[in-house]
Scaffold this active site. Structure first.
Site, PDB file in Angstrom:
ATOM      1  N   GLU A 215      74.089   8.409  43.440  1.00  0.00           N
ATOM      2  CA  GLU A 215      75.464   8.445  43.913  1.00  0.00           C
ATOM      3  C   GLU A 215      76.316   9.402  43.089  1.00  0.00           C
ATOM      4  O   GLU A 215      77.178  10.110  43.625  1.00  0.00           O
ATOM      5  CB  GLU A 215      76.083   7.037  43.854  1.00  0.00           C
ATOM      6  CG  GLU A 215      75.392   6.013  44.739  1.00  0.00           C
ATOM      7  CD  GLU A 215      74.295   5.233  44.020  1.00  0.00           C
ATOM      8  OE1 GLU A 215      74.118   4.052  44.317  1.00  0.00           O
ATOM      9  OE2 GLU A 215      73.616   5.830  43.137  1.00  0.00           O
TER      10      GLU A 215
ATOM     11  N   CYS B 254      74.535   0.132  41.916  1.00  0.00           N
ATOM     12  CA  CYS B 254      74.562  -0.791  40.789  1.00  0.00           C
ATOM     13  C   CYS B 254      75.996  -1.140  40.407  1.00  0.00           C
ATOM     14  O   CYS B 254      76.924  -0.360  40.619  1.00  0.00           O
ATOM     15  CB  CYS B 254      73.811  -0.196  39.597  1.00  0.00           C
ATOM     16  SG  CYS B 254      74.481   1.363  38.995  1.00  0.00           S
TER      17      CYS B 254
ATOM     18  N   ALA C 278      27.459   4.904  41.921  1.00  0.00           N
ATOM     19  CA  ALA C 278      26.656   5.642  40.939  1.00  0.00           C
ATOM     20  C   ALA C 278      25.190   5.478  41.291  1.00  0.00           C
ATOM     21  O   ALA C 278      24.773   4.451  41.838  1.00  0.00           O
ATOM     22  CB  ALA C 278      26.914   5.128  39.526  1.00  0.00           C
TER      23      ALA C 278
ATOM     24  N   THR D 225      34.487   1.800  31.553  1.00  0.00           N
ATOM     25  CA  THR D 225      34.783   3.056  32.232  1.00  0.00           C
ATOM     26  C   THR D 225      35.047   4.170  31.231  1.00  0.00           C
ATOM     27  O   THR D 225      34.561   5.296  31.385  1.00  0.00           O
ATOM     28  CB  THR D 225      36.005   2.877  33.163  1.00  0.00           C
ATOM     29  OG1 THR D 225      35.671   1.944  34.188  1.00  0.00           O
ATOM     30  CG2 THR D 225      36.414   4.199  33.799  1.00  0.00           C
TER      31      THR D 225
ATOM     32  N   LEU E 278      41.635   9.580  31.741  1.00  0.00           N
ATOM     33  CA  LEU E 278      42.535   8.755  32.549  1.00  0.00           C
ATOM     34  C   LEU E 278      43.988   9.218  32.469  1.00  0.00           C
ATOM     35  O   LEU E 278      44.923   8.420  32.532  1.00  0.00           O
ATOM     36  CB  LEU E 278      42.433   7.278  32.131  1.00  0.00           C
ATOM     37  CG  LEU E 278      41.083   6.606  32.422  1.00  0.00           C
ATOM     38  CD1 LEU E 278      41.036   5.214  31.797  1.00  0.00           C
ATOM     39  CD2 LEU E 278      40.823   6.523  33.923  1.00  0.00           C
TER      40      LEU E 278
ATOM     41  N   ARG F  68      46.418  15.198  35.661  1.00  0.00           N
ATOM     42  CA  ARG F  68      46.158  16.630  35.606  1.00  0.00           C
ATOM     43  C   ARG F  68      46.434  17.190  36.996  1.00  0.00           C
ATOM     44  O   ARG F  68      45.554  17.184  37.865  1.00  0.00           O
ATOM     45  CB  ARG F  68      44.710  16.899  35.163  1.00  0.00           C
ATOM     46  CG  ARG F  68      44.372  16.268  33.817  1.00  0.00           C
ATOM     47  CD  ARG F  68      42.929  16.497  33.389  1.00  0.00           C
ATOM     48  NE  ARG F  68      41.957  15.880  34.281  1.00  0.00           N
ATOM     49  CZ  ARG F  68      41.580  14.603  34.219  1.00  0.00           C
ATOM     50  NH1 ARG F  68      42.122  13.785  33.321  1.00  0.00           N
ATOM     51  NH2 ARG F  68      40.674  14.124  35.052  1.00  0.00           N
TER      52      ARG F  68
ATOM     53  N   THR G 284      33.134  -4.414  37.856  1.00  0.00           N
ATOM     54  CA  THR G 284      33.374  -5.747  37.295  1.00  0.00           C
ATOM     55  C   THR G 284      34.864  -6.045  37.186  1.00  0.00           C
ATOM     56  O   THR G 284      35.337  -7.091  37.645  1.00  0.00           O
ATOM     57  CB  THR G 284      32.710  -5.871  35.909  1.00  0.00           C
ATOM     58  OG1 THR G 284      31.301  -5.682  36.048  1.00  0.00           O
ATOM     59  CG2 THR G 284      32.974  -7.247  35.315  1.00  0.00           C
ATOM     60  N   LEU G 285      35.637  -5.140  36.572  1.00  0.00           N
ATOM     61  CA  LEU G 285      37.077  -5.365  36.436  1.00  0.00           C
ATOM     62  C   LEU G 285      37.766  -5.353  37.793  1.00  0.00           C
ATOM     63  O   LEU G 285      38.611  -6.209  38.075  1.00  0.00           O
ATOM     64  CB  LEU G 285      37.693  -4.317  35.512  1.00  0.00           C
ATOM     65  CG  LEU G 285      39.209  -4.399  35.309  1.00  0.00           C
ATOM     66  CD1 LEU G 285      39.643  -5.779  34.842  1.00  0.00           C
ATOM     67  CD2 LEU G 285      39.672  -3.322  34.315  1.00  0.00           C
TER      68      LEU G 285
END
Length: 385
Positions: A60, A83, A170, A204, A212, A215, A318-319
């Site tokens: 705003e 706000c 994989a 991982t 992680l 890029r 697994t996660l």
């Protein structure tokens, strides 16, 4: 203050423009929401703006600055209720009042307890006509993470998966680079950039020596509105103390949180022999389960307390399976490559077993898009009517 008024085609067009503006801040506003504003007078846009970064002027204020004195008597179209409180910047409702606008149309009310109707009331008490509910569904999509954190004290979680058409991630010997093509991998970078945090596990990081981080290629970088790319917080679960400072993860800039379980049964080395982490690394102790694993629901609450709105889950089977089993995933983004990897290859996600189809988790497709040689599927948790 009206919430169910009839809006004109012009109203809709101006709010659509405000939503387009808000979308430009999607990489940079965290932990604040994405907000756009358009000021209209005599059928002409006289000012517009969007929120760029926490601590800088809100949408705003940018729109009012562009309009100048001409803002008097104008209508403001805002994607989120202005706000009413003073944080790192002043209240936007007050700025609109000071500019003497005639009307404010909000796409939706802000669920932030510090606002939550107070902004619209402040405007109405000042004699400004106020309406809300225009393109509310579209406005919700702008800020799914922020809105979920405000409503449930948990971030919005998106799980990224990539597999062959037979659901493998994989080969039997562990090789996994690359299942998907370069265009799909570049697409993942944009998704990462839009999130507040990237969540993964030690497996991982160790198997792939994964960075992680974000890029962006030249095309994606052109959409970025700041000189420096904001790196999401990298949150890595490592209750067994397997990570070491020499990994590629720790050679890149950006905040890293290593999560430990309080119930993990590990022999921790003496304090003076612990790894010396870079200054950007924090170790976070989290409630654990009986088996020593991190309590994932508790972890999400801790991340929300750190003002993390959205989490990009990029982890192993697994996660990802544990998050799915506990119904902690809001959305799946799945890249499918036109490949067959065979019966000895690793599966996509560890979940189940199930003995009845009625117990099988079922999602809803919200998008199916070709991405280079691959396909990206987006699935949402079913809506509760």
């Amino acid at each position: 203050m009206e919430t169910n008024m009839t809006f004109s085609a012009d109203d809709t067009r101006y709010m659509q423009r405000a939503i387009e503006l808000a979308y430009q801040g999607r990489f940079t506003t965290t932990p604040n929401p994405n907000v756009g504003c358009v000021l209209v007078k005599d059928g002409q846009i006289i000012g517009e703006g969007f929120h760029l970064q926490a601590g800088t002027p809100h949408a705003e204020v940018h729109a009012l600055a562009a309009a100048g004195d001409n803002a008097q008597g104008a209508t403001a179209y805002v994607t989120l209720e202005p706000c009413s409180h003073t944080g790192r910047t002043g209240p936007c409702a007050g700025a609109l009042i000071k500019a003497n606008v005639a009307k404010v149309i909000c796409a939706m009310q802000d669920p932030n307890p510090q606002v939550s109707g107070r902004g619209m009331k402040m405007l109405a008490d000042a004699g400004i006509e106020v309406a809300s509910g225009l393109l509310a569904t579209e406005a919700e999509k702008l800020n799914r993470g922020f809105l979920k954190r405000m409503r449930s004290n948990k971030p919005f979680v998106t799980c990224k998966l990539a597999a062959s058409i037979d659901g493998k991630t994989a080969l039997g010997n562990g090789e996994s680079k690359w299942i998907t093509g370069p265009i799909a991998r570049a697409d993942v970078q944009q998704w990462r950039a839009e999130h507040c945090a990237i969540l993964s596990g030690a497996d991982t990081v160790l198997v792939d020596n994964a960075k992680l981080n974000v890029r962006l290629d030249e095309k994606a970088r052109a959409q970025y509105v700041l000189p420096e790319v904001r790196q999401p917080v990298r949150v890595i679960i490592d209750s067994q103390y397997r990570l070491t400072p020499d990994l590629a993860l720790f050679q890149e800039p950006g905040e890293i949180i290593i999560v430990r379980s309080r119930t993990a049964n590990v022999c921790v080395k003496e304090l003076d022999k612990q790894p010396q982490w870079p200054n950007n690394v924090t170790e976070l102790s989290c409630d654990g389960m009986d088996d020593g694993r991190v309590n994932l629901a508790a972890l999400l609450v801790l991340l929300a307390e750190r003002e993390i709105n959205s989490v990009w889950l990029e982890a192993g089977a697994t996660l990802a399976g544990a998050m799915a089993q506990q119904n902690l995933i809001d959305r799946y983004v799945v890249y499918i490559a036109p490949k067959l990897m065979g019966t000895t290859a690793t599966g996509l996600i560890n979940i189940g077993p199930f003995t009845a189809m009625k117990d099988v988790p079922t999602m809803q497709f919200s998008d199916i898009t070709p991405i280079g040689e691959d396909i990206r599927l987006t699935l949402e948790q079913p809506r509760v009517e």
